[in-house]
Motif scaffolding. Structure first.
Motif, PDB file in Angstrom:
ATOM      1  N   PHE A 195       0.966  -1.273   0.115  1.00  0.00           N
ATOM      2  CA  PHE A 195       0.065   0.004   0.025  1.00  0.00           C
ATOM      3  C   PHE A 195       0.927   1.302   0.194  1.00  0.00           C
ATOM      4  O   PHE A 195       0.631   2.139  -0.764  1.00  0.00           O
ATOM      5  CB  PHE A 195      -0.808   0.087   1.453  1.00  0.00           C
ATOM      6  CG  PHE A 195      -2.275  -0.849   1.327  1.00  0.00           C
ATOM      7  CD1 PHE A 195      -2.478  -1.221  -0.166  1.00  0.00           C
ATOM      8  CD2 PHE A 195      -2.761  -1.411   2.100  1.00  0.00           C
ATOM      9  CE1 PHE A 195      -3.738  -2.090  -0.494  1.00  0.00           C
ATOM     10  CE2 PHE A 195      -3.942  -2.191   1.840  1.00  0.00           C
ATOM     11  CZ  PHE A 195      -4.356  -2.737   0.869  1.00  0.00           C
ATOM     12  N   THR A 196       1.813   1.350   0.721  1.00  0.00           N
ATOM     13  CA  THR A 196       2.648   2.590   0.605  1.00  0.00           C
ATOM     14  C   THR A 196       3.446   2.536  -0.691  1.00  0.00           C
ATOM     15  O   THR A 196       3.532   3.751  -1.053  1.00  0.00           O
ATOM     16  CB  THR A 196       3.747   2.036   1.854  1.00  0.00           C
ATOM     17  OG1 THR A 196       3.247   1.954   3.039  1.00  0.00           O
ATOM     18  CG2 THR A 196       5.087   3.272   1.877  1.00  0.00           C
ATOM     19  N   ASP A 197       3.880   1.493  -1.382  1.00  0.00           N
ATOM     20  CA  ASP A 197       4.589   1.888  -2.569  1.00  0.00           C
ATOM     21  C   ASP A 197       3.529   2.236  -3.642  1.00  0.00           C
ATOM     22  O   ASP A 197       3.755   3.151  -4.429  1.00  0.00           O
ATOM     23  CB  ASP A 197       4.852   0.284  -2.998  1.00  0.00           C
ATOM     24  CG  ASP A 197       5.608   0.543  -4.267  1.00  0.00           C
ATOM     25  OD1 ASP A 197       6.639   1.153  -4.569  1.00  0.00           O
ATOM     26  OD2 ASP A 197       5.129  -0.234  -5.382  1.00  0.00           O
ATOM     27  N   PRO A 203      -0.776   9.240  -7.693  1.00  0.00           N
ATOM     28  CA  PRO A 203      -1.139  10.373  -7.106  1.00  0.00           C
ATOM     29  C   PRO A 203      -2.637  10.305  -6.632  1.00  0.00           C
ATOM     30  O   PRO A 203      -3.097  11.051  -5.760  1.00  0.00           O
ATOM     31  CB  PRO A 203      -0.707  11.509  -8.004  1.00  0.00           C
ATOM     32  CG  PRO A 203       0.266  10.552  -9.004  1.00  0.00           C
ATOM     33  CD  PRO A 203      -0.247   9.211  -8.828  1.00  0.00           C
ATOM     34  N   GLU A 204      -3.630   9.822  -7.708  1.00  0.00           N
ATOM     35  CA  GLU A 204      -5.098  10.010  -7.608  1.00  0.00           C
ATOM     36  C   GLU A 204      -5.557   9.571  -6.506  1.00  0.00           C
ATOM     37  O   GLU A 204      -6.594   9.821  -5.882  1.00  0.00           O
ATOM     38  CB  GLU A 204      -5.777   9.687  -8.872  1.00  0.00           C
ATOM     39  CG  GLU A 204      -5.603   8.123  -9.169  1.00  0.00           C
ATOM     40  CD  GLU A 204      -4.240   7.724  -9.871  1.00  0.00           C
ATOM     41  OE1 GLU A 204      -4.180   6.504 -10.169  1.00  0.00           O
ATOM     42  OE2 GLU A 204      -3.375   8.539  -9.957  1.00  0.00           O
ATOM     43  N   LEU A 205      -4.992   8.281  -6.018  1.00  0.00           N
ATOM     44  CA  LEU A 205      -5.352   7.348  -4.600  1.00  0.00           C
ATOM     45  C   LEU A 205      -4.370   7.276  -3.672  1.00  0.00           C
ATOM     46  O   LEU A 205      -4.126   6.577  -2.987  1.00  0.00           O
ATOM     47  CB  LEU A 205      -5.589   6.034  -5.354  1.00  0.00           C
ATOM     48  CG  LEU A 205      -6.712   5.528  -6.486  1.00  0.00           C
ATOM     49  CD1 LEU A 205      -6.395   4.266  -6.720  1.00  0.00           C
ATOM     50  CD2 LEU A 205      -8.069   6.156  -5.706  1.00  0.00           C
ATOM     51  N   GLU A 208      -6.126   7.407   0.081  1.00  0.00           N
ATOM     52  CA  GLU A 208      -6.746   6.084   0.305  1.00  0.00           C
ATOM     53  C   GLU A 208      -5.699   4.898   0.563  1.00  0.00           C
ATOM     54  O   GLU A 208      -5.608   4.284   1.487  1.00  0.00           O
ATOM     55  CB  GLU A 208      -7.743   5.546  -0.938  1.00  0.00           C
ATOM     56  CG  GLU A 208      -8.999   6.455  -1.049  1.00  0.00           C
ATOM     57  CD  GLU A 208      -8.672   7.653  -1.826  1.00  0.00           C
ATOM     58  OE1 GLU A 208      -7.456   7.732  -2.060  1.00  0.00           O
ATOM     59  OE2 GLU A 208      -9.618   8.663  -1.766  1.00  0.00           O
ATOM     60  N   PHE A 209      -4.685   4.802  -0.537  1.00  0.00           N
ATOM     61  CA  PHE A 209      -3.634   4.001  -0.076  1.00  0.00           C
ATOM     62  C   PHE A 209      -2.905   4.183   1.202  1.00  0.00           C
ATOM     63  O   PHE A 209      -2.150   3.259   1.916  1.00  0.00           O
ATOM     64  CB  PHE A 209      -2.670   3.660  -1.194  1.00  0.00           C
ATOM     65  CG  PHE A 209      -2.961   2.857  -2.470  1.00  0.00           C
ATOM     66  CD1 PHE A 209      -3.590   1.676  -2.187  1.00  0.00           C
ATOM     67  CD2 PHE A 209      -3.148   3.675  -3.699  1.00  0.00           C
ATOM     68  CE1 PHE A 209      -3.931   0.662  -3.217  1.00  0.00           C
ATOM     69  CE2 PHE A 209      -3.763   2.809  -4.733  1.00  0.00           C
ATOM     70  CZ  PHE A 209      -3.837   1.457  -4.562  1.00  0.00           C
ATOM     71  N   GLY A 210      -2.502   5.419   1.376  1.00  0.00           N
ATOM     72  CA  GLY A 210      -1.794   6.014   2.700  1.00  0.00           C
ATOM     73  C   GLY A 210      -2.395   5.407   3.951  1.00  0.00           C
ATOM     74  O   GLY A 210      -2.108   5.001   4.987  1.00  0.00           O
TER      75      GLY A 210
END
Length: 368
Positions: A195-197, A203-205, A208-210
């Motif tokens: 998720f970090t990668d 950039p658009e997500l 959420e991934f963070g």
């Protein structure tokens, strides 16, 4: 130079008249000086032989100088010992008084013989004891022999064996829980890294991934804390089961062997007491009574040891399991409730030390 002088002295002629007086020398004074030098610096007469007669005489004319010494000593009234008699007396003295080597050899043989006799007696006693115990065991199995039973102690021993079996099952299940939960924590860690990668590459997500990456990393951290608590629980229970309980069970096995020996010698004494009462039988009965008392004391001593160990084991088991079960409950509850602060307090309360990340992995030197 000495060789030339000796050859010259050996080849010169010394005329002897009828009265045994020597004639005049035909050589000059230099020869006389050479002869004096030979007499002074020449070989020792004690180490040579005197030749009678002229040069080239028969071999029988050789007279050892030792014989001359013997003749001179006898002429002075000194008795010389006979060499043959001295040799025989020396041999007789040697036979009568052997040297230290024979004494050491005899001592070594006696020590070896004593060790062999001691081993033979030990094997003999072991064989007799094994025969009696085997006979008693078969008699008990087939219901023909009686056995000594302490009902209260036997009940406590049965409870201990049953408890040990159940605790071993708890250990197996807790170890399996650690294995499965560790796999889940490793999966959460890998998922958080992914998720970090993705948050950096999308950039658009990114937000959420963070969020998901932080959540998985927090779950991974709490999972490692829970694993530390469960590992501490398993380690303590393993010490209780495989060391404390096993030590008590070892004493119990010694007690059971002593009980079998005691009953075997008791049965042997009872059989002898029912037989004839002649002199030989009375001797056997007396020896059987001595063996009976020896094994009775051993049996009673081990029975007392088992009772004491069972008592202390029960106290130790209650103390250890009260602490470990409370730790297990609080850690599991805090983790699945998501209460990170309570989980950390639980580890501090029970003094659980967490291993740093990667401490279980071998170093790069060990991998080579």
């Amino acid at each position: 130079m000495a060789d030339s002088i000796m050859s010259k002295a050996a080849t010169m002629e010394i005329p002897i008249n009828s009265n045994g007086d020597t004639g005049t020398l035909t050589e000059d004074d230099s020869l006389e000086q050479d002869l004096q030098q030979v007499m002074v610096s020449g070989p020792n007469l004690n180490e040579t032989s005197i030749v009678s007669g002229g040069y080239g005489g028969p071999a029988g004319g050789i007279i050892p100088t030792s014989s001359i010494k013997d003749i001179r000593m006898k002429s002075r009234g000194v008795n010389l010992p006979n060499s043959n008699a001295s040799a025989s007396r020396l041999a007789h003295h040697t036979n009568q008084h052997p040297g230290p080597l024979n004494h050491n050899t005899n001592s070594t043989e006696e020590v070896s013989r004593g060790v062999a006799v001691e081993k033979l007696d030990s094997v003999k006693k072991w064989g007799i004891n094994t025969y009696k115990c085997t006979k008693q065991l078969f008699s008990e199995k087939f219901g023909r022999g009686s056995r000594t039973v302490d009902l209260e102690l036997e009940a406590q021993i049965d409870v201990l064996r049953d408890t040990k079996s159940k605790y071993e099952n708890v250990l197996r299940l807790a170890t399996a829980l650690i294995t499965h939960f560790q796999s889940m924590v490793q999966t959460q860690q890998a998922l958080g890294d992914t998720f970090t990668d993705l948050s950096q590459k999308s950039p658009e997500l990114q937000d959420e991934f963070g969020y998901n990456a932080e959540t998985q990393k927090l779950l991974c951290k709490n999972g490692e804390a829970l694993l530390g608590a469960i590992n501490f629980f398993v380690s303590s229970v393993n010490t209780l089961v495989n060391k404390t309980m096993e030590d008590t069970l070892m004493t119990i096995r010694l007690y059971e062997n002593a009980r079998l020996e005691f009953d075997a010698y008791r049965s042997d004494l009872e059989e002898l007491s029912l037989g004839p009462r002649d002199a030989a039988a009375m001797v056997r009965i007396e020896m059987a009574q001595q063996d009976y008392h020896i094994h009775r004391e051993k049996y009673e001593r081990l029975r007392s040891d088992v009772s004491i160990k069972l008592k202390f084991l029960e106290e130790n088991k209650v103390k250890v399991m009260h602490k470990q079960l409370l730790l297990f409950h609080n850690a599991i509850s805090a983790y699945f409730a998501g209460n990170q602060q309570q989980l950390e307090q639980t580890l501090i309360q029970f003094n659980v030390k967490l291993k740093p990340p990667g401490s279980d992995k071998p170093s790069w030197l060990e991998e080579q």
